[in-house]
Design a protein around this motif. Structure first.
Motif, PDB file in Angstrom:
ATOM      1  N   VAL A  61      46.111  43.602  38.197  1.00  0.00           N
ATOM      2  CA  VAL A  61      46.206  43.079  39.568  1.00  0.00           C
ATOM      3  C   VAL A  61      45.100  43.675  40.437  1.00  0.00           C
ATOM      4  O   VAL A  61      44.431  42.960  41.196  1.00  0.00           O
ATOM      5  CB  VAL A  61      47.587  43.386  40.177  1.00  0.00           C
ATOM      6  CG1 VAL A  61      47.605  43.048  41.669  1.00  0.00           C
ATOM      7  CG2 VAL A  61      48.677  42.598  39.462  1.00  0.00           C
ATOM      8  N   ALA A  62      44.898  44.983  40.328  1.00  0.00           N
ATOM      9  CA  ALA A  62      43.847  45.643  41.108  1.00  0.00           C
ATOM     10  C   ALA A  62      42.472  45.092  40.748  1.00  0.00           C
ATOM     11  O   ALA A  62      41.627  44.861  41.622  1.00  0.00           O
ATOM     12  CB  ALA A  62      43.889  47.152  40.869  1.00  0.00           C
ATOM     13  N   ASP A  63      42.260  44.862  39.459  1.00  0.00           N
ATOM     14  CA  ASP A  63      40.982  44.305  39.012  1.00  0.00           C
ATOM     15  C   ASP A  63      40.780  42.897  39.568  1.00  0.00           C
ATOM     16  O   ASP A  63      39.673  42.541  39.995  1.00  0.00           O
ATOM     17  CB  ASP A  63      40.949  44.276  37.481  1.00  0.00           C
ATOM     18  CG  ASP A  63      39.647  43.703  36.941  1.00  0.00           C
ATOM     19  OD1 ASP A  63      38.608  44.377  37.075  1.00  0.00           O
ATOM     20  OD2 ASP A  63      39.669  42.578  36.396  1.00  0.00           O
ATOM     21  N   ARG A  64      41.837  42.095  39.585  1.00  0.00           N
ATOM     22  CA  ARG A  64      41.734  40.734  40.123  1.00  0.00           C
ATOM     23  C   ARG A  64      41.469  40.768  41.633  1.00  0.00           C
ATOM     24  O   ARG A  64      40.790  39.901  42.170  1.00  0.00           O
ATOM     25  CB  ARG A  64      43.013  39.942  39.837  1.00  0.00           C
ATOM     26  CG  ARG A  64      43.283  39.705  38.358  1.00  0.00           C
ATOM     27  CD  ARG A  64      42.180  38.885  37.704  1.00  0.00           C
ATOM     28  NE  ARG A  64      42.470  38.601  36.310  1.00  0.00           N
ATOM     29  CZ  ARG A  64      42.115  39.384  35.294  1.00  0.00           C
ATOM     30  NH1 ARG A  64      41.450  40.510  35.537  1.00  0.00           N
ATOM     31  NH2 ARG A  64      42.411  39.055  34.053  1.00  0.00           N
ATOM     32  N   CYS A  65      42.004  41.768  42.312  1.00  0.00           N
ATOM     33  CA  CYS A  65      41.745  41.902  43.752  1.00  0.00           C
ATOM     34  C   CYS A  65      40.255  42.113  44.017  1.00  0.00           C
ATOM     35  O   CYS A  65      39.696  41.538  44.959  1.00  0.00           O
ATOM     36  CB  CYS A  65      42.544  43.065  44.330  1.00  0.00           C
ATOM     37  SG  CYS A  65      44.304  42.737  44.574  1.00  0.00           S
ATOM     38  N   SER A  86      40.655  46.881  49.367  1.00  0.00           N
ATOM     39  CA  SER A  86      41.677  47.703  50.014  1.00  0.00           C
ATOM     40  C   SER A  86      42.912  47.844  49.131  1.00  0.00           C
ATOM     41  O   SER A  86      43.390  48.955  48.886  1.00  0.00           O
ATOM     42  CB  SER A  86      42.061  47.095  51.365  1.00  0.00           C
ATOM     43  OG  SER A  86      43.097  47.829  51.975  1.00  0.00           O
ATOM     44  N   THR A  87      43.425  46.718  48.652  1.00  0.00           N
ATOM     45  CA  THR A  87      44.621  46.758  47.803  1.00  0.00           C
ATOM     46  C   THR A  87      44.416  47.583  46.537  1.00  0.00           C
ATOM     47  O   THR A  87      45.308  48.356  46.159  1.00  0.00           O
ATOM     48  CB  THR A  87      45.066  45.327  47.446  1.00  0.00           C
ATOM     49  OG1 THR A  87      45.309  44.594  48.654  1.00  0.00           O
ATOM     50  CG2 THR A  87      46.335  45.342  46.613  1.00  0.00           C
ATOM     51  N   PRO A  88      43.264  47.463  45.840  1.00  0.00           N
ATOM     52  CA  PRO A  88      43.066  48.313  44.661  1.00  0.00           C
ATOM     53  C   PRO A  88      43.167  49.806  44.965  1.00  0.00           C
ATOM     54  O   PRO A  88      43.661  50.578  44.137  1.00  0.00           O
ATOM     55  CB  PRO A  88      41.651  47.940  44.199  1.00  0.00           C
ATOM     56  CG  PRO A  88      41.469  46.537  44.656  1.00  0.00           C
ATOM     57  CD  PRO A  88      42.183  46.470  45.971  1.00  0.00           C
ATOM     58  N   ARG A  89      42.725  50.211  46.155  1.00  0.00           N
ATOM     59  CA  ARG A  89      42.843  51.621  46.529  1.00  0.00           C
ATOM     60  C   ARG A  89      44.315  52.026  46.637  1.00  0.00           C
ATOM     61  O   ARG A  89      44.699  53.128  46.241  1.00  0.00           O
ATOM     62  CB  ARG A  89      42.143  51.876  47.864  1.00  0.00           C
ATOM     63  CG  ARG A  89      40.631  51.852  47.788  1.00  0.00           C
ATOM     64  CD  ARG A  89      40.037  51.929  49.193  1.00  0.00           C
ATOM     65  NE  ARG A  89      38.594  51.996  49.142  1.00  0.00           N
ATOM     66  CZ  ARG A  89      37.892  53.114  49.038  1.00  0.00           C
ATOM     67  NH1 ARG A  89      38.524  54.271  48.962  1.00  0.00           N
ATOM     68  NH2 ARG A  89      36.574  53.099  49.001  1.00  0.00           N
ATOM     69  N   SER A  90      45.115  51.134  47.189  1.00  0.00           N
ATOM     70  CA  SER A  90      46.544  51.423  47.321  1.00  0.00           C
ATOM     71  C   SER A  90      47.199  51.527  45.947  1.00  0.00           C
ATOM     72  O   SER A  90      48.042  52.401  45.707  1.00  0.00           O
ATOM     73  CB  SER A  90      47.226  50.325  48.143  1.00  0.00           C
ATOM     74  OG  SER A  90      46.611  50.177  49.408  1.00  0.00           O
ATOM     75  N   ILE A  91      46.809  50.632  45.040  1.00  0.00           N
ATOM     76  CA  ILE A  91      47.358  50.666  43.682  1.00  0.00           C
ATOM     77  C   ILE A  91      46.891  51.926  42.956  1.00  0.00           C
ATOM     78  O   ILE A  91      47.669  52.587  42.256  1.00  0.00           O
ATOM     79  CB  ILE A  91      46.948  49.395  42.910  1.00  0.00           C
ATOM     80  CG1 ILE A  91      47.585  48.161  43.565  1.00  0.00           C
ATOM     81  CG2 ILE A  91      47.362  49.494  41.442  1.00  0.00           C
ATOM     82  CD1 ILE A  91      47.148  46.833  42.961  1.00  0.00           C
TER      83      ILE A  91
END
Length: 259
Positions: A200-204, A211-216
């Motif tokens: 999911v982080a990679d797809r972001c 931003s979302t990958p940092r949260s993950i």
């Protein structure tokens, strides 16, 4: 001095001229920015008009129109509602180009029937989940006003409400990822969850959402999850490589050189 003026001075003046013109055309906020009009007029006449007569006259015309009216300029450019992070001439899309949600019929039926207890997070397509998280991030980001950014970090002041909302979403996503992983006691299923969230982080990042990958990552690199050695042993090499790539993007070394 003449050489410096030719190779440095003129290009700098050109960039400043383009910046002022873009500000007046695309980013001007009546009432908030009006105080700068007289200063911009003086600056344009004293510093830009000599180098770029035609563009400077265009700037002066824009200033005059802004002074005459507090409403937006009547032009196709100024009528567009833009996010400051967008390019000056963003590409236009038709409805047919908007991607359709990627979801199985079974999952859609469960969601419509509000059978949320039977829905597993891995039932979702990783790209579709990345899209939805990106939309959430984007909606909150676009509400932040320029002055809120300037106020952020000032001593003795609370974070502005819209900045705080973005920060809160990041915290919620981190907690949500960690909770999903830690609540799963089956090692194989927990490994699949770790693999899924990396995906999911990679797809972001493919959607230009960093931003979302940092949260993950904050969840995956937390002490409680990073110490799940049996779980990490089952994570495929490809997923680990994706994770390392995400870490490099988030690394603040050399002023976020990889980013």
């Amino acid at each position: 001095m003449l050489i410096w003026q030719q190779y440095k001075g003129i290009p700098i003046h050109l960039r400043v001229s383009n910046f002022v013109k873009t500000w007046l055309e695309m980013y001007w906020r009546p009432g908030v920015d009006d105080i700068a009009l007289s200063h911009l007029s003086t600056f344009t006449k004293d510093s830009l008009l000599h180098y770029f007569p035609a563009p400077s006259q265009r700037i002066l015309d824009l200033i005059s129109k802004r002074q005459d009216s507090n409403t937006s300029l009547v032009s196709p450019k100024s009528e567009r509602v833009r996010d400051p992070g967008m390019s000056i001439n963003p590409p236009s899309y038709t409805l047919s180009e908007v991607p359709r949600p990627t979801m199985t019929k079974a999952l859609l039926a469960m969601l419509r029937g509000k059978n949320f207890d039977t829905v597993a997070i891995t039932d979702f397509d990783a790209l579709e989940l990345a899209r939805q998280l990106t939309i959430m991030e984007c909606d909150l980001y676009c509400t932040i006003q320029p002055e809120e950014v300037l106020e952020t970090g000032q001593e003795g002041t609370k974070p502005p409400v819209n900045v705080r909302a973005v920060s809160s979403l990041s915290t919620v996503i981190t907690g949500w990822v960690a909770k999903n992983i830690l609540n799963e006691h089956d090692i194989k299923k927990r490994t699949l969850l770790v693999k899924f969230f990396i995906k999911v982080a990679d797809r972001c990042t493919s959607l230009h959402n960093f931003s979302t990958p940092r949260s993950i990552l904050a969840a995956l690199d937390s002490s409680t999850i990073s110490q799940l050695h049996q779980t990490w042993l089952g994570v495929p090499h490809k997923s680990k490589m994706q994770l390392e790539s995400l870490r490099r993007l988030a690394d603040h070394g050399r002023n976020y050189h990889q980013y």
